[in-house]
Design a protein around this motif. Structure first.
Motif, PDB file in Angstrom:
ATOM      1  N   SER A  28     -23.536 -22.269 -19.600  1.00  0.00           N
ATOM      2  CA  SER A  28     -23.899 -23.471 -20.352  1.00  0.00           C
ATOM      3  C   SER A  28     -23.233 -23.390 -21.711  1.00  0.00           C
ATOM      4  O   SER A  28     -23.307 -22.357 -22.383  1.00  0.00           O
ATOM      5  N   THR A  83     -22.767 -27.520 -18.216  1.00  0.00           N
ATOM      6  CA  THR A  83     -22.970 -26.313 -17.419  1.00  0.00           C
ATOM      7  C   THR A  83     -21.916 -26.257 -16.322  1.00  0.00           C
ATOM      8  O   THR A  83     -21.670 -27.253 -15.644  1.00  0.00           O
ATOM      9  N   ASP A  91     -36.602 -20.894 -15.964  1.00  0.00           N
ATOM     10  CA  ASP A  91     -36.437 -21.091 -14.527  1.00  0.00           C
ATOM     11  C   ASP A  91     -37.347 -22.231 -14.073  1.00  0.00           C
ATOM     12  O   ASP A  91     -38.092 -22.809 -14.865  1.00  0.00           O
ATOM     13  N   ASN A  92     -37.274 -22.551 -12.791  1.00  0.00           N
ATOM     14  CA  ASN A  92     -38.027 -23.699 -12.260  1.00  0.00           C
ATOM     15  C   ASN A  92     -39.539 -23.513 -12.321  1.00  0.00           C
ATOM     16  O   ASN A  92     -40.282 -24.489 -12.301  1.00  0.00           O
ATOM     17  N   ILE A  99     -31.577 -23.614 -22.791  1.00  0.00           N
ATOM     18  CA  ILE A  99     -32.088 -24.564 -23.776  1.00  0.00           C
ATOM     19  C   ILE A  99     -31.559 -24.128 -25.142  1.00  0.00           C
ATOM     20  O   ILE A  99     -31.974 -23.107 -25.681  1.00  0.00           O
ATOM     21  N   THR A 153     -31.361 -21.580 -13.232  1.00  0.00           N
ATOM     22  CA  THR A 153     -32.068 -21.558 -14.511  1.00  0.00           C
ATOM     23  C   THR A 153     -31.365 -22.527 -15.455  1.00  0.00           C
ATOM     24  O   THR A 153     -30.251 -22.973 -15.187  1.00  0.00           O
ATOM     25  N   GLN A 154     -32.018 -22.833 -16.554  1.00  0.00           N
ATOM     26  CA  GLN A 154     -31.490 -23.786 -17.527  1.00  0.00           C
ATOM     27  C   GLN A 154     -31.433 -23.131 -18.891  1.00  0.00           C
ATOM     28  O   GLN A 154     -32.386 -22.468 -19.311  1.00  0.00           O
TER      29      GLN A 154
END
Length: 134
Positions: A89, A79, A114-115, A58, A55-56
């Motif tokens: 992150s 990260t 997530d993607n 933001i 996951t990223q």
């Protein structure tokens, strides 16, 4: 069938514990450095979000005035893999306060994506900052 009932119950319990453990792997914090500042000193606020790998995080783009703080800049997000299925992150916020007294950072909401495009939010709670007069 009755002899399998305890096994099914155990599997359901393990699944529930695994789900709770996965949910508690996400957290967000704000820390400040240095501990004691005077009016106008740079304050390095470190925002850290721990979230599942894949996951990223933001981070929000802050306005020049964020609560009582003047924001001079935000670093790019870095990260780090924690080796346990999570990543952290981190972003540094360069901030200033131009009056003496006790202050609080505003809470900061971080979006986790997530993607597949699904998002959730983490909130880093406020922390106190005390500013001494010059």
């Amino acid at each position: 069938m009755k002899k399998f009932l305890p096994i099914v119950a155990l599997l359901i319990a393990l699944f529930a514990v695994g789900s709770v453990a996965a949910q508690t792997q996400t957290q967000a914090t704000i820390t400040a450095s240095p501990d004691n500042v005077t009016v106008g000193d740079p304050i390095q606020l470190t925002v850290a979000a721990t979230h599942p790998a894949g996951t990223q995080a933001i981070m929000p783009q802050l306005e020049p005035t964020w609560g009582d703080f003047i924001v001079r800049g935000q670093s790019p997000v870095t990260t780090t893999d924690n080796g346990d299925g999570t990543v952290t992150s981190t972003q540094i916020i360069d901030a200033r306060l131009f009056a003496p007294g006790a202050f609080q950072t505003p809470p900061l909401t971080i979006t986790i994506a997530d993607n597949s495009g699904q998002t959730s939010s983490l909130t880093a709670v406020s922390i106190p900052i005390t500013v001494q007069s010059v």
